[in-house]
Motif scaffolding. Structure first.
Motif, short mmCIF file in Angstrom:
data_model
loop_
_atom_site.label_atom_id
_atom_site.label_comp_id
_atom_site.label_asym_id
_atom_site.label_seq_id
_atom_site.Cartn_x
_atom_site.Cartn_y
_atom_site.Cartn_z
N THR A 59 0.57 -1.02 -0.20
CA THR A 59 0.20 0.12 0.51
C THR A 59 0.89 1.07 -0.42
O THR A 59 0.75 2.77 -0.01
CB THR A 59 -0.83 0.25 1.08
OG1 THR A 59 -0.03 -0.05 2.89
CG2 THR A 59 -1.69 -1.31 1.61
N TYR A 90 -0.93 3.51 -2.23
CA TYR A 90 -1.38 5.14 -2.25
C TYR A 90 -1.56 5.37 -0.54
O TYR A 90 -1.72 6.33 -0.51
CB TYR A 90 -2.17 3.36 -1.57
CG TYR A 90 -3.18 2.75 -2.46
CD1 TYR A 90 -4.04 2.64 -3.84
CD2 TYR A 90 -2.77 1.24 -3.18
CE1 TYR A 90 -4.53 2.11 -4.96
CE2 TYR A 90 -2.99 0.67 -3.81
CZ TYR A 90 -4.21 0.36 -4.88
OH TYR A 90 -4.43 0.26 -5.96
N THR A 134 -6.86 5.52 -0.50
CA THR A 134 -7.20 3.76 0.33
C THR A 134 -7.40 2.42 -1.69
O THR A 134 -7.13 3.71 -2.24
CB THR A 134 -8.63 3.48 0.51
OG1 THR A 134 -9.43 3.46 -0.62
CG2 THR A 134 -8.43 4.07 1.90
N PRO A 135 -6.88 1.77 -1.15
CA PRO A 135 -6.82 0.63 -2.47
C PRO A 135 -7.95 1.10 -3.58
O PRO A 135 -7.93 -0.02 -4.59
CB PRO A 135 -6.20 -0.63 -1.75
CG PRO A 135 -5.67 -0.32 -0.83
CD PRO A 135 -6.56 0.92 -0.36
N GLU A 136 -8.61 1.34 -2.63
CA GLU A 136 -10.25 1.07 -3.60
C GLU A 136 -10.30 2.62 -3.59
O GLU A 136 -11.38 2.89 -4.65
CB GLU A 136 -11.74 1.58 -2.25
CG GLU A 136 -11.56 -0.08 -1.80
CD GLU A 136 -10.27 -0.57 -0.55
OE1 GLU A 136 -9.77 -1.50 -0.66
OE2 GLU A 136 -10.22 0.22 -0.15
N THR A 162 -10.87 5.70 -6.36
CA THR A 162 -10.90 5.64 -8.16
C THR A 162 -10.16 6.42 -9.03
O THR A 162 -9.83 6.83 -8.16
CB THR A 162 -12.45 6.21 -8.21
OG1 THR A 162 -12.22 7.72 -8.68
CG2 THR A 162 -13.79 5.75 -7.69
N SER A 222 -2.31 -2.85 -11.49
CA SER A 222 -3.07 -4.54 -11.43
C SER A 222 -1.62 -4.91 -11.29
O SER A 222 -1.84 -5.56 -9.88
CB SER A 222 -3.49 -4.77 -12.60
OG SER A 222 -3.45 -6.27 -12.30
N ASP A 235 -0.45 -4.09 -7.54
CA ASP A 235 -1.88 -4.37 -6.24
C ASP A 235 -1.32 -6.05 -6.10
O ASP A 235 -1.65 -7.01 -5.06
CB ASP A 235 -3.86 -4.51 -6.97
CG ASP A 235 -3.64 -2.52 -7.28
OD1 ASP A 235 -3.04 -2.00 -6.03
OD2 ASP A 235 -4.56 -2.74 -6.88
#
Length: 380
Positions: free
Chosen positions: A5, A8, A14-16, A18, A65, A68
């Motif tokens: 992370t 981020y 956060t990793p979520e 957009t 991607s 992550d």
């Protein structure tokens, strides 16, 4: 779950998050860590570089991607990371608008010809063979530029002629490309109306507008698009209702607006030149830190005003040609062109309603001044 992370965390998301969230976060962090704002911090450049690297990875779907799944070592761009300063000055430089407005070719031409003029805008005559051999100095050892007659040479006139020819060809090419792209967007809207899923089209357009707001002069560009689309579409619709007679009135009105815009452009330039001349008499070294910052912000604001006025003038003319190409296409039935005009009004209304929060507006102002600073560094 993501493997790492760190990127981020650097951007404070956060990793979520957009893509738009990540872009907004980069904008804010880049301004907070910019080396120009921390001249006494020896680690300022490395912090700024870290922010740039984080965004370069997280803004790329493929790299994000990989990051992550596998972490930093597997998420490096093929060509390596771009220099943070270069990346900063280009990422919000208006590229997001390319499908809508193309490029501002005027800036390229100004840079090309700038070297042929002195600081007052007067043409510099070509160096004599003697001066060229002496590195720009006359036989008596003095700099000869200011002694030469300020008269444009044949070579300079030919260069300007070629530049203008090149500019017209480039604009014509852009008009063709932009009209094709805008036709696709219009057709997508008309299909959405026909198949009753306008909400889906609107949602996609709203998301794009949110991202366009983050570009340099984003709000201004959206409003220019709205103004031209709405004016040209309404003029076309009125001409259909009046069997073409309204074209006499709208054509005259458009010409009057062009004259007014030209006058405003010249006035802006003259006012800026006057302000620059006044400010050139100020010795910035004698000012305290607060007054110097105020002075530099004033200079940046004047320069931005002139740049924007010139770009806006060119852009409006180009967008009018794009709309004319779509609405005057005789190969398309008149009824279909009427629908296209209404689609233009729908898009224009969406652009026109775009707004920035007070925080976003202040960020945009500071960011645009910093972008201008980066452009000045490149020119040196």
């Amino acid at each position: 779950m993501v493997k790492d992370t760190e990127y981020y965390d650097v951007l404070g998301v956060t990793p979520e998050a957009t893509p738009t969230d990540i872009k907004k976060a980069y904008r804010k962090k880049a301004m907070q860590t910019h080396p120009d704002k921390h001249p006494d911090d020896p680690e300022a450049q490395s912090k700024f570089q870290a922010v740039g690297e984080a965004y370069q990875v997280l803004s790329d779907p493929g790299l994000r991607s990989k990051y992550d799944q596998f972490g930093k070592d597997d998420a490096v761009p093929n060509a390596g990371f771009e220099d943070a300063q270069e990346f900063f000055s280009t990422i919000f430089g208006g590229d997001g608008f390319k499908d809508w407005i193309g490029e501002f070719s005027l800036f390229k031409e100004l840079n090309e010809v700038a070297g042929d003029y002195d600081e007052n805008g007067n043409p510099i005559a070509p160096k004599t063979e003697e001066e060229s051999a002496a590195g720009g100095t006359a036989a008596d050892g003095t700099v000869a530029n200011h002694d030469r007659k300020k008269k444009m040479s044949k070579e300079q006139r030919e260069k300007l002629f070629e530049m203008e020819k090149k500019r017209r060809e480039e604009v014509a090419k852009q008009v063709d490309e932009l009209s094709q792209k805008l036709t696709v967007k219009i057709d997508d809207y008309l299909l959405a109306v026909k198949e009753n899923h306008v909400d889906e089209f609107t949602s996609k357009l709203d998301q794009e507008i949110e991202e366009l707001k983050l570009e340099s002069f984003g709000m201004e560009l959206l409003h220019v698009l709205a103004k031209v689309y709405k004016t040209k579409a309404n003029n076309y619709i009125m001409s259909k209702k009046t069997y073409g007679f309204s074209k006499l009135f709208t054509g005259t009105l458009d010409n009057a607006r062009t004259v007014k815009d030209t006058y405003n452009l010249l006035s802006t330039g003259l006012e800026a030149q006057k302000a620059m001349n006044q400010m050139s008499e100020v010795n910035a070294e004698e000012l305290d830190e607060y007054e110097r910052a105020k002075f530099e912000n004033m200079m940046a604001g004047k320069a931005l005003g002139v740049m924007w006025a010139m770009s806006k003038f060119e852009l409006e003319r180009k967008l009018k040609e794009v709309c004319n190409k779509i609405l005057s296409n005789k190969s398309v039935p008149s009824k279909e062109r009427l629908l296209k005009a209404k689609a233009l009004i729908f898009i224009a209304n969406k652009f026109e309603s775009a707004k920035r929060s007070p925080e976003e507006a202040e960020e945009a102002r500071v960011f645009e001044e910093m972008i201008l600073g980066e452009q000045k560094k490149k020119q040196k």
